[in-house]
Design a protein around this motif. Sequence first.
Motif, PDB file in Angstrom:
ATOM      1  N   GLN A   1      36.517  56.666  20.698  1.00 36.19           N
ATOM      2  CA  GLN A   1      36.825  57.459  21.888  1.00 36.19           C
ATOM      3  C   GLN A   1      35.780  58.539  22.125  1.00 36.19           C
ATOM      4  OE1 GLN A   1      40.807  58.836  21.126  1.00 36.19           O
ATOM      5  NE2 GLN A   1      41.744  56.962  21.902  1.00 36.19           N
ATOM      6  N   LEU A   2      35.350  59.197  21.060  1.00 41.31           N
ATOM      7  CA  LEU A   2      34.334  60.239  21.215  1.00 41.31           C
ATOM      8  C   LEU A   2      32.990  59.656  21.640  1.00 41.31           C
ATOM      9  CD1 LEU A   2      35.129  62.643  18.248  1.00 41.31           C
ATOM     10  CD2 LEU A   2      35.381  63.085  20.691  1.00 41.31           C
ATOM     11  N   ILE A   3      32.633  58.526  21.090  1.00 47.63           N
ATOM     12  CA  ILE A   3      31.374  57.886  21.488  1.00 47.63           C
ATOM     13  C   ILE A   3      31.434  57.463  22.947  1.00 47.63           C
ATOM     14  CG2 ILE A   3      29.917  55.856  21.108  1.00 47.63           C
ATOM     15  CD1 ILE A   3      30.659  56.182  18.078  1.00 47.63           C
ATOM     16  N   GLU A   4      32.561  56.903  23.365  1.00 47.34           N
ATOM     17  CA  GLU A   4      32.720  56.515  24.769  1.00 47.34           C
ATOM     18  C   GLU A   4      32.658  57.738  25.685  1.00 47.34           C
ATOM     19  OE1 GLU A   4      36.360  54.278  24.918  1.00 47.34           O
ATOM     20  OE2 GLU A   4      35.439  52.522  23.997  1.00 47.34           O
ATOM     21  N   LYS A   5      33.271  58.841  25.260  1.00 42.35           N
ATOM     22  CA  LYS A   5      33.226  60.078  26.041  1.00 42.35           C
ATOM     23  C   LYS A   5      31.789  60.572  26.166  1.00 42.35           C
ATOM     24  CE  LYS A   5      35.105  64.748  26.248  1.00 42.35           C
ATOM     25  NZ  LYS A   5      35.993  65.735  25.632  1.00 42.35           N
ATOM     26  N   PHE A   6      31.037  60.514  25.080  1.00 43.13           N
ATOM     27  CA  PHE A   6      29.638  60.923  25.115  1.00 43.13           C
ATOM     28  C   PHE A   6      28.852  60.045  26.082  1.00 43.13           C
ATOM     29  CE2 PHE A   6      25.277  60.301  23.582  1.00 43.13           C
ATOM     30  CZ  PHE A   6      24.810  61.595  23.678  1.00 43.13           C
ATOM     31  N   ILE A   7      29.064  58.751  26.004  1.00 39.80           N
ATOM     32  CA  ILE A   7      28.345  57.818  26.874  1.00 39.80           C
ATOM     33  C   ILE A   7      28.668  58.082  28.341  1.00 39.80           C
ATOM     34  CG2 ILE A   7      28.180  55.373  27.545  1.00 39.80           C
ATOM     35  CD1 ILE A   7      28.497  54.727  24.518  1.00 39.80           C
ATOM     36  N   GLN A   8      29.938  58.313  28.632  1.00 35.95           N
ATOM     37  CA  GLN A   8      30.346  58.516  30.024  1.00 35.95           C
ATOM     38  C   GLN A   8      29.962  59.885  30.577  1.00 35.95           C
ATOM     39  OE1 GLN A   8      34.530  57.743  29.914  1.00 35.95           O
ATOM     40  NE2 GLN A   8      34.267  55.542  29.655  1.00 35.95           N
ATOM     41  N   GLU A   9      30.103  60.929  29.761  1.00 33.97           N
ATOM     42  CA  GLU A   9      29.931  62.283  30.273  1.00 33.97           C
ATOM     43  C   GLU A   9      28.553  62.883  30.015  1.00 33.97           C
ATOM     44  OE1 GLU A   9      33.114  64.703  28.817  1.00 33.97           O
ATOM     45  OE2 GLU A   9      34.645  63.341  29.606  1.00 33.97           O
ATOM     46  N   SER A  10      27.980  62.607  28.880  1.00 31.14           N
ATOM     47  CA  SER A  10      26.732  63.274  28.505  1.00 31.14           C
ATOM     48  C   SER A  10      25.484  62.420  28.700  1.00 31.14           C
ATOM     49  CB  SER A  10      26.797  63.728  27.047  1.00 31.14           C
ATOM     50  OG  SER A  10      27.861  64.641  26.866  1.00 31.14           O
TER      51      SER A  10
ATOM     52  N   PHE B   1      27.000  67.333  20.834  1.00 26.97           N
ATOM     53  CA  PHE B   1      28.281  66.913  21.402  1.00 26.97           C
ATOM     54  C   PHE B   1      29.328  66.765  20.310  1.00 26.97           C
ATOM     55  CE2 PHE B   1      31.078  63.251  22.091  1.00 26.97           C
ATOM     56  CZ  PHE B   1      31.760  63.648  23.222  1.00 26.97           C
ATOM     57  N   TRP B   2      28.965  66.078  19.221  1.00 22.54           N
ATOM     58  CA  TRP B   2      29.878  65.828  18.115  1.00 22.54           C
ATOM     59  C   TRP B   2      30.376  67.144  17.519  1.00 22.54           C
ATOM     60  CZ3 TRP B   2      31.635  61.075  16.841  1.00 22.54           C
ATOM     61  CH2 TRP B   2      32.328  60.940  15.657  1.00 22.54           C
ATOM     62  N   ASN B   3      29.452  68.066  17.272  1.00 25.31           N
ATOM     63  CA  ASN B   3      29.820  69.364  16.697  1.00 25.31           C
ATOM     64  C   ASN B   3      30.723  70.154  17.633  1.00 25.31           C
ATOM     65  OD1 ASN B   3      28.369  68.879  14.363  1.00 25.31           O
ATOM     66  ND2 ASN B   3      26.517  69.833  15.150  1.00 25.31           N
ATOM     67  N   LEU B   4      30.423  70.119  18.919  1.00 25.96           N
ATOM     68  CA  LEU B   4      31.254  70.823  19.896  1.00 25.96           C
ATOM     69  C   LEU B   4      32.666  70.244  19.932  1.00 25.96           C
ATOM     70  CD1 LEU B   4      31.331  72.988  22.112  1.00 25.96           C
ATOM     71  CD2 LEU B   4      30.630  71.214  23.725  1.00 25.96           C
ATOM     72  N   GLU B   5      32.781  68.942  19.888  1.00 22.31           N
ATOM     73  CA  GLU B   5      34.098  68.299  19.887  1.00 22.31           C
ATOM     74  C   GLU B   5      34.894  68.643  18.629  1.00 22.31           C
ATOM     75  OE1 GLU B   5      35.692  66.548  22.342  1.00 22.31           O
ATOM     76  OE2 GLU B   5      33.984  67.122  23.579  1.00 22.31           O
ATOM     77  N   GLN B   6      34.209  68.738  17.490  1.00 21.89           N
ATOM     78  CA  GLN B   6      34.882  69.131  16.254  1.00 21.89           C
ATOM     79  C   GLN B   6      35.385  70.566  16.355  1.00 21.89           C
ATOM     80  OE1 GLN B   6      32.162  68.437  13.031  1.00 21.89           O
ATOM     81  NE2 GLN B   6      32.707  66.288  12.866  1.00 21.89           N
ATOM     82  N   GLU B   7      34.568  71.450  16.922  1.00 21.24           N
ATOM     83  CA  GLU B   7      34.978  72.844  17.093  1.00 21.24           C
ATOM     84  C   GLU B   7      36.194  72.940  18.017  1.00 21.24           C
ATOM     85  OE1 GLU B   7      31.698  75.293  18.339  1.00 21.24           O
ATOM     86  OE2 GLU B   7      30.430  74.507  16.740  1.00 21.24           O
ATOM     87  N   LYS B   8      36.172  72.191  19.107  1.00 18.28           N
ATOM     88  CA  LYS B   8      37.310  72.182  20.033  1.00 18.28           C
ATOM     89  C   LYS B   8      38.580  71.709  19.330  1.00 18.28           C
ATOM     90  CE  LYS B   8      34.779  71.077  24.268  1.00 18.28           C
ATOM     91  NZ  LYS B   8      34.592  70.023  25.293  1.00 18.28           N
ATOM     92  N   ALA B   9      38.464  70.646  18.551  1.00 22.77           N
ATOM     93  CA  ALA B   9      39.625  70.100  17.850  1.00 22.77           C
ATOM     94  C   ALA B   9      40.158  71.092  16.826  1.00 22.77           C
ATOM     95  CB  ALA B   9      39.261  68.783  17.169  1.00 22.77           C
TER      96      ALA B   9
END
Length: 95
Positions: A22-31, A48-56
């Motif tokens: 899901q995170l990889i798909e989000k990166f592909i679609q949004e970033s 992107f990965w680090n930001l998503e971890q911080e958000k979670a």
Amino acid sequence: MVLKTDKGNWFWKIFKRIIYRQLIEKFIQESLPNIDDTDTISEEFEKFWNLEQEKALKDLIKTESLSEEKNRKNNRKLSFYRAGAFKKRNFGSPD
């Protein structure tokens, strides 16, 4: 209830793969569409990965009413240990 087999905890392995996908798909679609230099894709993905971890983590702290200061200290320790593993595992790809 613990869902374990002889090969380990298959439930969490499947769960991690779903989240990673899901995170990889989000990166592909949004970033990805906003990246002009293809040489920077890996760096952008790591950001992107680090930001998503911080958000979670922030969401977990808020949801579970945890101490943000204690979690910040633990997160620094965890980040130190994860840094090498993250790069070795090709951006934290599933097991």
